[in-house]
Design an enzyme around this catalytic site. Structure first.
Site, PDB file in Angstrom:
ATOM      1  N   HIS A  11      -0.698   0.013 -10.028  1.00 32.59           N
ATOM      2  CA  HIS A  11      -1.581  -0.642  -9.021  1.00 32.59           C
ATOM      3  C   HIS A  11      -1.719  -1.928  -9.808  1.00 32.59           C
ATOM      4  CE1 HIS A  11      -3.707  -1.185  -4.808  1.00 32.59           C
ATOM      5  NE2 HIS A  11      -3.448  -2.256  -5.407  1.00 32.59           N
TER       6      HIS A  11
ATOM      7  N   ARG B 116       0.802  -1.021  -0.109  1.00 31.00           N
ATOM      8  CA  ARG B 116      -0.035  -0.048   0.087  1.00 31.00           C
ATOM      9  C   ARG B 116       0.813   1.371  -0.079  1.00 31.00           C
ATOM     10  NH1 ARG B 116      -3.518  -2.671  -1.667  1.00 31.00           N
ATOM     11  NH2 ARG B 116      -5.540  -3.358  -0.708  1.00 31.00           N
TER      12      ARG B 116
HETATM   13  N1  LIG Z   1      -0.233  -4.297  -5.367  1.00 34.16           N
HETATM   14  C1  LIG Z   1      -1.297  -5.187  -5.535  1.00 34.16           C
HETATM   15  O1  LIG Z   1      -1.585  -5.342  -6.843  1.00 34.16           O
HETATM   16  C2  LIG Z   1      -1.885  -6.077  -4.497  1.00 34.16           C
HETATM   17  C3  LIG Z   1      -2.783  -6.995  -4.659  1.00 34.16           C
HETATM   18  C4  LIG Z   1      -3.055  -7.800  -3.636  1.00 34.16           C
HETATM   19  C5  LIG Z   1      -2.671  -7.565  -2.352  1.00 34.16           C
HETATM   20  N2  LIG Z   1      -1.854  -6.308  -2.293  1.00 34.16           N
HETATM   21  C6  LIG Z   1      -1.388  -6.126  -0.764  1.00 34.16           C
HETATM   22  O2  LIG Z   1      -0.620  -7.000  -0.230  1.00 34.16           O
HETATM   23  C7  LIG Z   1      -0.807  -7.099   1.127  1.00 34.16           C
HETATM   24  C8  LIG Z   1      -0.536  -8.450   1.580  1.00 34.16           C
HETATM   25  O3  LIG Z   1      -1.157  -9.333   1.012  1.00 34.16           O
HETATM   26  P1  LIG Z   1      -1.538 -10.871   1.879  1.00 34.16           P
HETATM   27  O4  LIG Z   1      -2.704 -11.471   1.274  1.00 34.16           O
HETATM   28  O5  LIG Z   1      -0.078 -11.660   1.597  1.00 34.16           O
HETATM   29  O6  LIG Z   1      -1.681 -10.529   3.414  1.00 34.16           O
HETATM   30  P2  LIG Z   1      -1.873 -11.537   4.515  1.00 34.16           P
HETATM   31  O7  LIG Z   1      -1.929 -12.807   4.181  1.00 34.16           O
HETATM   32  O8  LIG Z   1      -2.735 -10.920   5.557  1.00 34.16           O
HETATM   33  O9  LIG Z   1      -0.374 -11.425   5.451  1.00 34.16           O
HETATM   34  C9  LIG Z   1       0.433 -10.269   5.950  1.00 34.16           C
HETATM   35  C10 LIG Z   1       1.526 -10.550   6.406  1.00 34.16           C
HETATM   36  O10 LIG Z   1       2.306  -9.630   7.025  1.00 34.16           O
HETATM   37  C11 LIG Z   1       2.642  -9.582   8.341  1.00 34.16           C
HETATM   38  N3  LIG Z   1       2.297  -8.385   9.191  1.00 34.16           N
HETATM   39  C12 LIG Z   1       1.206  -7.922   9.312  1.00 34.16           C
HETATM   40  N4  LIG Z   1       1.420  -6.879  10.502  1.00 34.16           N
HETATM   41  C13 LIG Z   1       2.568  -6.800  10.594  1.00 34.16           C
HETATM   42  C14 LIG Z   1       3.464  -6.072  11.509  1.00 34.16           C
HETATM   43  N5  LIG Z   1       2.872  -5.117  12.206  1.00 34.16           N
HETATM   44  N6  LIG Z   1       4.803  -6.465  11.475  1.00 34.16           N
HETATM   45  C15 LIG Z   1       5.403  -7.351  11.120  1.00 34.16           C
HETATM   46  N7  LIG Z   1       4.566  -8.298   9.974  1.00 34.16           N
HETATM   47  C16 LIG Z   1       3.270  -7.844   9.944  1.00 34.16           C
HETATM   48  C17 LIG Z   1       1.921 -10.752   8.760  1.00 34.16           C
HETATM   49  O11 LIG Z   1       2.428 -11.492  10.112  1.00 34.16           O
HETATM   50  P3  LIG Z   1       1.682 -12.915  10.596  1.00 34.16           P
HETATM   51  O12 LIG Z   1       2.166 -14.006   9.620  1.00 34.16           O
HETATM   52  O13 LIG Z   1       2.518 -13.105  12.005  1.00 34.16           O
HETATM   53  O14 LIG Z   1       0.249 -12.937  10.729  1.00 34.16           O
HETATM   54  C18 LIG Z   1       1.544 -11.659   7.320  1.00 34.16           C
HETATM   55  O15 LIG Z   1       2.708 -12.459   7.401  1.00 34.16           O
HETATM   56  C19 LIG Z   1      -2.325  -6.855   1.272  1.00 34.16           C
HETATM   57  O16 LIG Z   1      -2.781  -6.547   2.458  1.00 34.16           O
HETATM   58  C20 LIG Z   1      -2.472  -5.831   0.200  1.00 34.16           C
HETATM   59  O17 LIG Z   1      -2.427  -4.501   0.815  1.00 34.16           O
HETATM   60  C21 LIG Z   1      -1.330  -5.553  -3.276  1.00 34.16           C
END
Ligand SMILES: NC(=O)c1ccc[n+]([C@@H]2O[C@H](COP(=O)([O-])OP(=O)(O)OC[C@H]3O[C@@H](n4cnc5c(N)ncnc54)[C@H](OP(=O)(O)O)[C@@H]3O)[C@@H](O)[C@H]2O)c1
Length: 306
Positions: free
Chosen positions: A269, A221
């Site tokens: 994006h 983000r």
């Molecule tokens: N650019 C694009 O096209 C696009 C597309 C889709 C998504 N995204 C972005 O990608 C992000 C990640 O997606 P995802 O599905 O992989 O998310 P996810 O499955 O919810 O995983 C989030 C990861 O971040 C870690 N995390 C959360 N808060 C943290 C903190 N304060 N300190 C350290 N680590 C932390 C979590 O730790 P734990 O393992 O301990 O829970 C987990 O490993 C989304 O939230 C979205 O913003 C971007």
């Protein structure tokens, strides 16, 4: 069962059609103000009015992985918020990040510039041992990206909130290990959710701990990144470049310094797009599981913020 589809700036018609075809026993319709009550909703950036007018909703299915915008709304405490787990996004994210890492590591931008001037250039091979990649966020997308990078023999570090173990990835967890993680990495890939804890986390204090000649890939983000700090660290030479897919304001405003900066690559994006067919199949699977009273994956914890 009534299902409503509420999207901002996206045509709901093909989604209504696909959901209706997969769930013939349900009544699926696109939401409009004053519409009848629904049991379930499939949403993308719905307005507060939608939530307020639909107090009977049991679950909201977000057609993306990031739920930061959704959690800004006033949501009833009993409403289940469900995200897409993967639905074809993780392979796209792995492609995008590996492409950016390899383009930087192999100096393809330099070759492109030379080619434009008809120059047959030669660059000394660099050692991948000097280009450890740190993946911040080891969730659905981050873990897939870490594994994809390993296939190219890059040393991979991972950072998450709670401790994780992934074969071949040097894992760090929690605030206490953030500095160690950053100092062990030269290329940083951000794949954390946007929460109050992670907002502005990519700033001078953190980015300056990357190894000299560091490179940032932000695909999570825009509000994770302090724009001015990135520009300053690039201009001071501590960072070599950045590939950015997400921005504080989208579309990235005309005249924003990121557009013209010679060491920044901007994409609109587009790193991992929602694929309708895969997403509908996943949402339908979750709806049927909920009806059978089974647990489902992807339920968001509003306290944690993801
Ligand atoms: N650019 C694009 O096209 C696009 C597309 C889709 C998504 N995204 C972005 O990608 C992000 C990640 O997606 P995802 O599905 O992989 O998310 P996810 O499955 O919810 O995983 C989030 C990861 O971040 C870690 N995390 C959360 N808060 C943290 C903190 N304060 N300190 C350290 N680590 C932390 C979590 O730790 P734990 O393992 O301990 O829970 C987990 O490993 C989304 O939230 C979205 O913003 C971007």
């Amino acid at each position: 069962m009534n299902i409503t589809v509420c999207f901002d700036k996206l045509d709901p018609a093909p989604w209504v059609q696909a959901l209706q075809a997969a769930l013939p026993q349900a009544r699926v319709s696109a939401w409009a103000p004053g519409a009848p009550q629904s049991d379930l909703a499939v949403v993308w950036a719905p307005p507060q009015q939608f939530i307020d007018e639909q107090p009977g909703l049991q679950a909201l299915f977000n057609i993306g992985a990031g739920v930061d915008a959704l959690l800004q709304l006033r949501l009833p405490a009993t409403l289940k918020v469900v995200r897409l787990d993967d639905a074809g996004m993780s392979v796209q994210m792995a492609e995008y990040v590996c492409h950016a890492v390899i383009r930087h590591f192999r100096e393809f931008d330099g070759y492109d510039a030379d080619t434009l001037t008809g120059k047959w250039s030669y660059r000394k091979p660099r050692s991948r041992a000097d280009f450890a990649v740190g993946v911040m966020g080891l969730g659905v997308l981050g873990e897939r990206v870490a594994k994809a990078l390993q296939a190219f023999d890059f040393p991979v570090n991972g950072y998450s909130r709670s401790p994780r173990q992934i074969d071949g990835v040097r894992c760090f967890a929690g605030q206490d290990q953030l500095s160690q993680f950053l100092q062990a990495s030269r290329i940083l890939v951000n794949l954390m959710p946007l929460t109050p804890e992670t907002e502005d986390i990519l700033c001078r204090a953190t980015l300056s701990q990357l190894q000299r000649g560091g490179y940032l890939i932000n695909v999570a983000r825009g509000r994770h990144l302090v724009d001015e700090d990135l520009i300053a660290l690039l201009d001071e030479g501590h960072l070599a470049g950045a590939t950015l897919d997400v921005f504080r304001t989208e579309p990235l405003p005309a005249g924003h310094p990121f557009w013209q900066h010679p060491n920044i690559t901007v994409t609109p994006h587009t790193a991992a797009r929602t694929l309708r067919e895969e997403s509908v199949a996943q949402i339908v699977g979750k709806i049927l599981a909920l009806q059978r009273g089974e647990p489902i994956r992807g339920v968001v914890d509003p306290q944690r913020g993801y």
